[in-house]
Scaffold this motif. Sequence first.
Motif, PDB file in Angstrom:
ATOM      1  N   LEU A 163       0.869  -1.179   0.000  1.00  0.00           N
ATOM      2  CA  LEU A 163       0.000   0.000   0.000  1.00  0.00           C
ATOM      3  C   LEU A 163       0.909   1.232   0.000  1.00  0.00           C
ATOM      4  O   LEU A 163       2.113   1.115   0.219  1.00  0.00           O
ATOM      5  CB  LEU A 163      -0.880   0.007   1.249  1.00  0.00           C
ATOM      6  CG  LEU A 163      -1.670  -1.281   1.533  1.00  0.00           C
ATOM      7  CD1 LEU A 163      -2.267  -1.225   2.926  1.00  0.00           C
ATOM      8  CD2 LEU A 163      -2.753  -1.470   0.489  1.00  0.00           C
ATOM      9  N   ASP A 164       0.319   2.410  -0.184  1.00  0.00           N
ATOM     10  CA  ASP A 164       1.133   3.632  -0.135  1.00  0.00           C
ATOM     11  C   ASP A 164       1.716   3.843   1.265  1.00  0.00           C
ATOM     12  O   ASP A 164       2.863   4.220   1.434  1.00  0.00           O
ATOM     13  CB  ASP A 164       0.281   4.860  -0.494  1.00  0.00           C
ATOM     14  CG  ASP A 164      -0.018   4.869  -1.992  1.00  0.00           C
ATOM     15  OD1 ASP A 164       0.680   4.135  -2.731  1.00  0.00           O
ATOM     16  OD2 ASP A 164      -0.961   5.576  -2.396  1.00  0.00           O
ATOM     17  N   CYS A 165       0.887   3.592   2.274  1.00  0.00           N
ATOM     18  CA  CYS A 165       1.289   3.875   3.657  1.00  0.00           C
ATOM     19  C   CYS A 165       2.183   2.807   4.227  1.00  0.00           C
ATOM     20  O   CYS A 165       3.021   3.055   5.084  1.00  0.00           O
ATOM     21  CB  CYS A 165       0.063   3.960   4.555  1.00  0.00           C
ATOM     22  SG  CYS A 165      -0.786   2.367   4.758  1.00  0.00           S
ATOM     23  N   CYS A 166       1.944   1.575   3.759  1.00  0.00           N
ATOM     24  CA  CYS A 166       2.550   0.454   4.480  1.00  0.00           C
ATOM     25  C   CYS A 166       2.588  -0.802   3.627  1.00  0.00           C
ATOM     26  O   CYS A 166       1.901  -0.900   2.614  1.00  0.00           O
ATOM     27  CB  CYS A 166       1.778   0.197   5.770  1.00  0.00           C
ATOM     28  SG  CYS A 166       0.041   0.650   5.709  1.00  0.00           S
ATOM     29  N   ILE A 217      -6.408  -3.914   5.885  1.00  0.00           N
ATOM     30  CA  ILE A 217      -5.851  -2.903   4.971  1.00  0.00           C
ATOM     31  C   ILE A 217      -6.467  -1.531   5.278  1.00  0.00           C
ATOM     32  O   ILE A 217      -5.749  -0.540   5.444  1.00  0.00           O
ATOM     33  CB  ILE A 217      -6.099  -3.308   3.498  1.00  0.00           C
ATOM     34  CG1 ILE A 217      -5.166  -4.464   3.124  1.00  0.00           C
ATOM     35  CG2 ILE A 217      -5.893  -2.126   2.554  1.00  0.00           C
ATOM     36  CD1 ILE A 217      -5.431  -5.063   1.759  1.00  0.00           C
ATOM     37  N   SER A 218      -7.792  -1.484   5.403  1.00  0.00           N
ATOM     38  CA  SER A 218      -8.410  -0.162   5.601  1.00  0.00           C
ATOM     39  C   SER A 218      -8.046   0.410   6.972  1.00  0.00           C
ATOM     40  O   SER A 218      -7.772   1.607   7.092  1.00  0.00           O
ATOM     41  CB  SER A 218      -9.919  -0.206   5.363  1.00  0.00           C
ATOM     42  OG  SER A 218     -10.531  -0.956   6.368  1.00  0.00           O
ATOM     43  N   SER A 244      -5.291  -0.187   8.679  1.00  0.00           N
ATOM     44  CA  SER A 244      -3.871   0.203   8.634  1.00  0.00           C
ATOM     45  C   SER A 244      -3.719   1.567   7.957  1.00  0.00           C
ATOM     46  O   SER A 244      -3.034   2.460   8.467  1.00  0.00           O
ATOM     47  CB  SER A 244      -3.034  -0.830   7.869  1.00  0.00           C
ATOM     48  OG  SER A 244      -3.119  -2.085   8.492  1.00  0.00           O
ATOM     49  N   GLU A 245      -4.383   1.716   6.815  1.00  0.00           N
ATOM     50  CA  GLU A 245      -4.277   2.998   6.074  1.00  0.00           C
ATOM     51  C   GLU A 245      -4.786   4.155   6.922  1.00  0.00           C
ATOM     52  O   GLU A 245      -4.139   5.200   7.033  1.00  0.00           O
ATOM     53  CB  GLU A 245      -5.088   2.911   4.769  1.00  0.00           C
ATOM     54  CG  GLU A 245      -4.384   2.083   3.711  1.00  0.00           C
ATOM     55  CD  GLU A 245      -5.204   1.896   2.435  1.00  0.00           C
ATOM     56  OE1 GLU A 245      -6.453   1.777   2.539  1.00  0.00           O
ATOM     57  OE2 GLU A 245      -4.597   1.860   1.351  1.00  0.00           O
ATOM     58  N   GLU A 246      -5.930   3.922   7.545  1.00  0.00           N
ATOM     59  CA  GLU A 246      -6.582   4.958   8.369  1.00  0.00           C
ATOM     60  C   GLU A 246      -5.706   5.352   9.567  1.00  0.00           C
ATOM     61  O   GLU A 246      -5.522   6.532   9.857  1.00  0.00           O
ATOM     62  CB  GLU A 246      -7.864   4.287   8.862  1.00  0.00           C
ATOM     63  CG  GLU A 246      -8.935   5.062   9.495  1.00  0.00           C
ATOM     64  CD  GLU A 246     -10.027   4.047   9.889  1.00  0.00           C
ATOM     65  OE1 GLU A 246     -10.749   3.562   8.996  1.00  0.00           O
ATOM     66  OE2 GLU A 246     -10.107   3.717  11.094  1.00  0.00           O
ATOM     67  N   VAL A 285      -2.366   4.894  10.044  1.00  0.00           N
ATOM     68  CA  VAL A 285      -1.093   5.542   9.685  1.00  0.00           C
ATOM     69  C   VAL A 285      -1.351   7.027   9.427  1.00  0.00           C
ATOM     70  O   VAL A 285      -0.621   7.894   9.906  1.00  0.00           O
ATOM     71  CB  VAL A 285      -0.435   4.877   8.449  1.00  0.00           C
ATOM     72  CG1 VAL A 285       0.729   5.717   7.936  1.00  0.00           C
ATOM     73  CG2 VAL A 285       0.064   3.471   8.790  1.00  0.00           C
ATOM     74  N   LEU A 286      -2.439   7.312   8.719  1.00  0.00           N
ATOM     75  CA  LEU A 286      -2.792   8.695   8.391  1.00  0.00           C
ATOM     76  C   LEU A 286      -3.086   9.488   9.673  1.00  0.00           C
ATOM     77  O   LEU A 286      -2.571  10.600   9.875  1.00  0.00           O
ATOM     78  CB  LEU A 286      -4.029   8.673   7.478  1.00  0.00           C
ATOM     79  CG  LEU A 286      -4.406   9.994   6.839  1.00  0.00           C
ATOM     80  CD1 LEU A 286      -3.340  10.392   5.814  1.00  0.00           C
ATOM     81  CD2 LEU A 286      -5.772   9.870   6.119  1.00  0.00           C
ATOM     82  N   PRO A 328       7.157   3.279   3.276  1.00  0.00           N
ATOM     83  CA  PRO A 328       6.036   2.520   3.853  1.00  0.00           C
ATOM     84  C   PRO A 328       6.526   1.619   4.993  1.00  0.00           C
ATOM     85  O   PRO A 328       7.584   1.001   4.890  1.00  0.00           O
ATOM     86  CB  PRO A 328       5.521   1.689   2.678  1.00  0.00           C
ATOM     87  CG  PRO A 328       5.997   2.397   1.455  1.00  0.00           C
ATOM     88  CD  PRO A 328       7.298   3.048   1.836  1.00  0.00           C
TER      89      PRO A 328
END
Length: 478
Positions: A147-150, A168-169, A171-173, A175-176, A189
């Motif tokens: 992913l972009d974040c990780c 996935i969702s 993790s993205e949330e 990190v942001l 990442p």
Amino acid sequence: MILMQWLILLVLILQPLGQVGAPADALQEASAPSFIVRSEPSPYLAVGDIASFEVTAPPGLDLSEHSVTLSVIHPFIQELGRADFFPGGDRPFRARFPFVWDTGAAGAGTIMLQFSVTPAGWSWTEVIRLHSPPPQETDQQWAVVQLDCCTVHYVTGTRAERELDLLISVSEEQVLKASERMQTVLPEPVNIIFLPRVIGHGGFAGQELFISYPDVNYTNLNLEVVLHHEIVHRLDRELGGPYRPSIFVEGLAVYLSEGHYQEEDLVARSAALLDLGLYLPLQDLANNFYPSQHESGYMLAGALVHYLVEMHGYEAFDRFYRSIQPPQDGRDATAIDLALQQNFAITFAALEEQFIAWLEEQPFDADEQTNVRLTIELYDTLREYQQRLDPSAYFRNVWLFPDPANRERGIVTNWTRWPRYPQNQVIERLLEAAGQDLVAGRYISAEVRLDFIRAMLPGIPTLIELPYQPQFVPLFIE
Ligand SMILES: [Zn+2]
């Protein structure tokens, strides 16, 4: 050489068998202190494993400039490697042999290992069993999603694979969210590794983040909170500082995550803790953070960061925290005291007086206090369970193997194997249910389950006394 092996066999027949995981006393030379040897994967080794070993010295023994050599001496002779002892901070000296022995060429049966410490000249032997590969451990491998974040890693055939979209969702949330709160982003990442087994309380952070995501999640962590907590550690590490005391490393992660295992009111809970008489004096806590009562320490650390941010603002707290210098006397309280005086013109002792007076003014209700008391009791019981029946999972024993090379080599058994005796399954289900009761506010039910676990635990033989049982027999059907 053959004569030597016969002699060793004779010794084996005449002596009671030692076992890796137990103190090495059976065949130890009289002059050698008692070292503890643990092997991974646990709780047993099987043909095909890439085995790792950890040697722990007795407490208080200084083994700087010492190393240990590990060899197989029966049924064949092979030197496996040499490792230096390293100091463990508040723990004894240890030496580690990660992925030191590919057992693929060995047959199932009794193996005798020899450990020799130099220059002390101590040596002892350990007897282990190498078992046939368990039939249920086939075809599992590492898989990855970029992913972009990780970079999300998981093992196929596990809950993480089944619930990958959710992981996935979240993790993205998270990190942001953590990046926004800390006003910083990671240069690349971050690796997030979802493990199918419980380790410690469910999350660890170094260069990579390790999150437990098992089918029976008996640590009852909130996924958002634990991910946020570990990501804060990673960002905090990136922002750096000459010396970051554990009380503030953990306090910052708990404060920014708005809770420890769940989202919660850290200030009200710390006030309730103080009222219960379970407050931990801050200087002792700072000097002995990880050995202190875990939940109380994290709660107070989070409330202390909250207090400093409320008094001075986040930026001033951050400047103070990242200005702390390594203490001359090795004590974190000394380092904090000096930085407090330089940044806020107050000593640590005076700050604590104000902090306690502030806590005494904070409201909390009786339910919150019951929740705090039961949280401490539940996680103390959980750690007792791990120490007795899954020692590799106990947070002070966990070996993360942070080198990505283990994933590249396809090694999964360190995470896909763990003790699943009937007694493990029963207690883990009870811990899980008690944790769910606690979150839902069903305190009587939580207490009954907890009493039941506490009554059972002392009567169950510890892991090292149990017979080998590789076949997983599920007691519960989903
Ligand atoms: Zn932490």
